[in-house]
Design an enzyme around this catalytic site. Structure first.
Site, PDB file in Angstrom:
ATOM      1  N   SER A 128    -119.412 -13.409   6.841  1.00 50.89           N
ATOM      2  CA  SER A 128    -119.168 -14.845   6.687  1.00 50.89           C
ATOM      3  C   SER A 128    -118.484 -15.470   7.905  1.00 50.89           C
ATOM      4  CB  SER A 128    -118.357 -15.116   5.420  1.00 50.89           C
ATOM      5  OG  SER A 128    -117.220 -14.289   5.356  1.00 50.89           O
ATOM      6  N   HIS A 185    -113.330 -16.934   8.109  1.00 52.35           N
ATOM      7  CA  HIS A 185    -114.181 -18.130   8.050  1.00 52.35           C
ATOM      8  C   HIS A 185    -113.714 -19.161   9.078  1.00 52.35           C
ATOM      9  CE1 HIS A 185    -115.236 -17.297   3.529  1.00 52.35           C
ATOM     10  NE2 HIS A 185    -115.590 -16.312   4.337  1.00 52.35           N
TER      11      HIS A 185
END
Length: 208
Positions: A128, A185
């Site tokens: 991610s 992230h």
């Protein structure tokens, strides 16, 4: 464009999806949880009958990269692989396999390092952070040179940013989604935007 043609034109993006899937199958489905976690986690993991003990970063340079290959559920894997393919093939088609490889390595190192800085020794993984880096790269690059890379649908960018904010405020954990690597992230998005801005700016001077 048919899928086989897309794969031939984006071999690195496809390889990232295939490698993540292979590691997941070995990790979760074929009983190699312990050995792969020990080898791939950002910090060494010593598994015992009473649980596990986390070490400190050492000279194992690959650990800056390998957490991106760890996924902890099918949903985790499919979600990340979908976006790695959709974002990565856009970059690879426009800039080539070498540049996508470099972007993957840079975003993996940076996002994993940010996650470690925030959380300390822990178990985390997934693509991610790289996904957000790819998204940020495309957005920033196209902002400086429109349509330099195949653009992303605004709805996709909006969804990813909302997902980032929801994770940062802790809503996903409240809903029972488990621990989220928010540092990865955010770190991925930052490095992606920075590199996309640099590459997009430089590309303006290379126009024929």
């Amino acid at each position: 464009m048919p899928l086989p043609s897309k794969i031939r034109s984006s071999p690195i993006a496809f390889a990232l999806v295939a490698l993540s899937t292979l590691v997941f199958l070995l990790f979760k489905e074929l009983g190699l949880y312990g050995p792969i976690l020990q080898l791939f986690n950002f910090v060494p993991v010593e598994l015992t009958s009473r649980g596990g003990r986390l070490g400190e970063p050492g000279s194992d340079w690959w650990r800056f990269i390998t957490p991106t290959l760890l996924h902890f559920s099918w949903m985790h894997l499919v979600f990340n692989c979908l976006w790695i393919w959709e974002f990565g093939r856009r970059i690879e088609t426009s800039l080539g396999s070498l540049n996508l490889t470099g972007l993957y390595l840079a975003s993996a190192v940076f996002s994993n390092s940010v996650q470690y800085f925030i959380s300390g020794p822990s178990i985390f993984g997934g693509m991610s952070g790289v996904v957000y880096a790819f998204m940020g790269f495309i957005w920033a690059g196209n902002a400086l040179r429109p349509n330099w890379i195949e653009p992303l649908p605004p709805a996709v960018v909006g969804f990813m940013l909302i997902w980032l904010v929801v994770g940062l405020v802790g809503a996903l954990q409240i809903l029972g989604a488990g621990a989220i690597a928010n540092g990865a992230h955010l770190g991925g998005l930052v490095i992606g935007v920075l590199l996309g801005g640099v590459f997009g700016l430089l590309s303006r001077f290379d126009r024929s």
